[in-house]
Design a protein around this motif. Structure first.
Motif, mmCIF file in Angstrom:
data_model
loop_
_atom_site.group_PDB
_atom_site.id
_atom_site.type_symbol
_atom_site.label_atom_id
_atom_site.label_comp_id
_atom_site.label_asym_id
_atom_site.label_seq_id
_atom_site.Cartn_x
_atom_site.Cartn_y
_atom_site.Cartn_z
ATOM 1 N N SER A 10 -7.963 -3.600 -1.872
ATOM 2 C CA SER A 10 -8.079 -3.220 -0.332
ATOM 3 C C SER A 10 -7.128 -4.237 0.507
ATOM 4 O O SER A 10 -6.500 -3.653 1.482
ATOM 5 C CB SER A 10 -9.552 -3.613 0.437
ATOM 6 N N THR A 11 -6.901 -5.428 0.167
ATOM 7 C CA THR A 11 -5.802 -5.980 0.913
ATOM 8 C C THR A 11 -4.297 -5.912 0.718
ATOM 9 O O THR A 11 -3.477 -5.522 1.685
ATOM 10 C CB THR A 11 -5.822 -7.644 0.632
ATOM 11 N N ASP A 68 -5.586 -3.654 10.179
ATOM 12 C CA ASP A 68 -6.853 -3.570 10.176
ATOM 13 C C ASP A 68 -7.473 -2.782 9.107
ATOM 14 O O ASP A 68 -7.229 -1.606 8.838
ATOM 15 C CB ASP A 68 -7.665 -3.455 11.654
ATOM 16 N N GLU A 69 -8.659 -3.132 8.426
ATOM 17 C CA GLU A 69 -9.038 -2.308 7.248
ATOM 18 C C GLU A 69 -10.141 -1.137 7.943
ATOM 19 O O GLU A 69 -10.942 -1.374 8.630
ATOM 20 C CB GLU A 69 -10.203 -3.058 6.464
ATOM 21 N N PRO A 70 -9.293 0.038 7.844
ATOM 22 C CA PRO A 70 -10.122 1.301 8.187
ATOM 23 C C PRO A 70 -11.272 1.516 7.155
ATOM 24 O O PRO A 70 -11.505 1.087 6.103
ATOM 25 C CB PRO A 70 -9.064 2.460 8.109
ATOM 26 N N SER A 71 -12.038 2.623 7.257
ATOM 27 C CA SER A 71 -12.939 3.206 6.496
ATOM 28 C C SER A 71 -12.282 4.162 5.557
ATOM 29 O O SER A 71 -11.085 4.560 5.852
ATOM 30 C CB SER A 71 -14.104 3.911 7.069
ATOM 31 N N PHE A 72 -12.972 4.621 4.473
ATOM 32 C CA PHE A 72 -12.311 5.722 3.852
ATOM 33 C C PHE A 72 -12.100 6.958 4.485
ATOM 34 O O PHE A 72 -11.587 7.710 3.753
ATOM 35 C CB PHE A 72 -13.109 5.703 2.179
ATOM 36 N N ASP A 73 -12.439 7.176 5.672
ATOM 37 C CA ASP A 73 -12.332 8.354 6.332
ATOM 38 C C ASP A 73 -10.761 8.456 6.755
ATOM 39 O O ASP A 73 -10.364 9.526 7.044
ATOM 40 C CB ASP A 73 -12.970 8.222 7.770
ATOM 41 N N ASP A 74 -10.076 7.465 6.614
ATOM 42 C CA ASP A 74 -8.689 7.290 7.036
ATOM 43 C C ASP A 74 -7.924 7.610 5.736
ATOM 44 O O ASP A 74 -7.753 7.075 4.811
ATOM 45 C CB ASP A 74 -8.331 5.894 7.380
ATOM 46 N N LEU A 75 -7.211 9.082 5.950
ATOM 47 C CA LEU A 75 -6.412 9.464 4.613
ATOM 48 C C LEU A 75 -5.192 8.792 4.191
ATOM 49 O O LEU A 75 -5.124 8.402 3.052
ATOM 50 C CB LEU A 75 -5.970 10.900 5.051
ATOM 51 N N GLN A 76 -4.501 8.063 5.238
ATOM 52 C CA GLN A 76 -3.461 6.988 4.962
ATOM 53 C C GLN A 76 -4.040 5.970 4.152
ATOM 54 O O GLN A 76 -3.335 5.509 3.143
ATOM 55 C CB GLN A 76 -2.690 6.808 6.076
ATOM 56 N N TYR A 77 -5.072 5.502 4.470
ATOM 57 C CA TYR A 77 -5.676 4.269 3.870
ATOM 58 C C TYR A 77 -6.048 4.511 2.202
ATOM 59 O O TYR A 77 -5.843 3.934 1.460
ATOM 60 C CB TYR A 77 -6.852 3.725 4.562
ATOM 61 N N GLU A 82 -4.897 4.343 -3.372
ATOM 62 C CA GLU A 82 -4.656 5.000 -4.559
ATOM 63 C C GLU A 82 -3.416 4.494 -5.141
ATOM 64 O O GLU A 82 -3.297 4.239 -6.516
ATOM 65 C CB GLU A 82 -4.693 6.386 -4.237
ATOM 66 N N MET A 83 -2.397 4.332 -4.181
ATOM 67 C CA MET A 83 -1.000 3.958 -4.748
ATOM 68 C C MET A 83 -1.252 2.568 -5.641
ATOM 69 O O MET A 83 -0.777 2.282 -6.533
ATOM 70 C CB MET A 83 -0.094 3.843 -3.635
ATOM 71 N N VAL A 84 -2.204 1.584 -4.876
ATOM 72 C CA VAL A 84 -2.064 0.311 -5.549
ATOM 73 C C VAL A 84 -2.770 0.480 -6.747
ATOM 74 O O VAL A 84 -2.317 -0.154 -7.730
ATOM 75 C CB VAL A 84 -2.935 -0.657 -4.581
ATOM 76 N N LEU A 85 -3.855 1.427 -6.888
ATOM 77 C CA LEU A 85 -4.460 1.572 -8.126
ATOM 78 C C LEU A 85 -3.652 2.066 -9.170
ATOM 79 O O LEU A 85 -3.414 1.632 -10.451
ATOM 80 C CB LEU A 85 -5.766 2.398 -8.024
ATOM 81 N N LEU A 86 -2.875 2.981 -8.953
ATOM 82 C CA LEU A 86 -1.957 3.850 -9.823
ATOM 83 C C LEU A 86 -1.073 2.710 -10.175
ATOM 84 O O LEU A 86 -0.481 2.791 -11.458
ATOM 85 C CB LEU A 86 -1.353 5.002 -9.292
#
Length: 98
Positions: A10-11, A68-77, A82-86
């Motif tokens: 998340s960070t 700031d950390e948004p919720s998972f409603d935020d498509l860009q977040y 996903e990019m970090v996980l990949l």
């Protein structure tokens, strides 16, 4: 790199979200490289890396501006997460082959 936990992801995603869209792919790769570099530095010297910290992905990401950390409603977040996980999956596959 130290073991990766949810907070690391998340960070790192927040660091990507704070960066321009065109820079995110390169930045995600760079954060993982910096975490690995810092972990090697800690192993070699017993001290934190002066810029990238303790070898965690979170510490490397915190060396940059964070959104700031948004919720998972935020498509860009979600895309940044996903990019970090990949990138981590690719890094782990590469590490297991070497």
């Amino acid at each position: 790199m130290r073991p990766v936990l949810h907070g690391d992801i998340s960070t790192a995603a927040r660091a990507l979200l704070a960066a321009p869209l065109a820079d995110r792919d390169q930045l995600s790769t760079l954060l993982i490289s910096e975490a690995e570099l810092a972990d090697q530095h800690v192993a070699r010297t017993g001290r934190l890396h002066p810029v990238y910290g303790n070898g965690s992905l979170m510490a490397a990401a915190r060396s940059r501006p964070l959104a700031d950390e948004p919720s998972f409603d935020d498509l860009q977040y979600c895309q940044c997460f996903e990019m970090v996980l990949l990138k981590l999956i690719r890094f782990q596959i590469k590490q297991s082959r070497s």
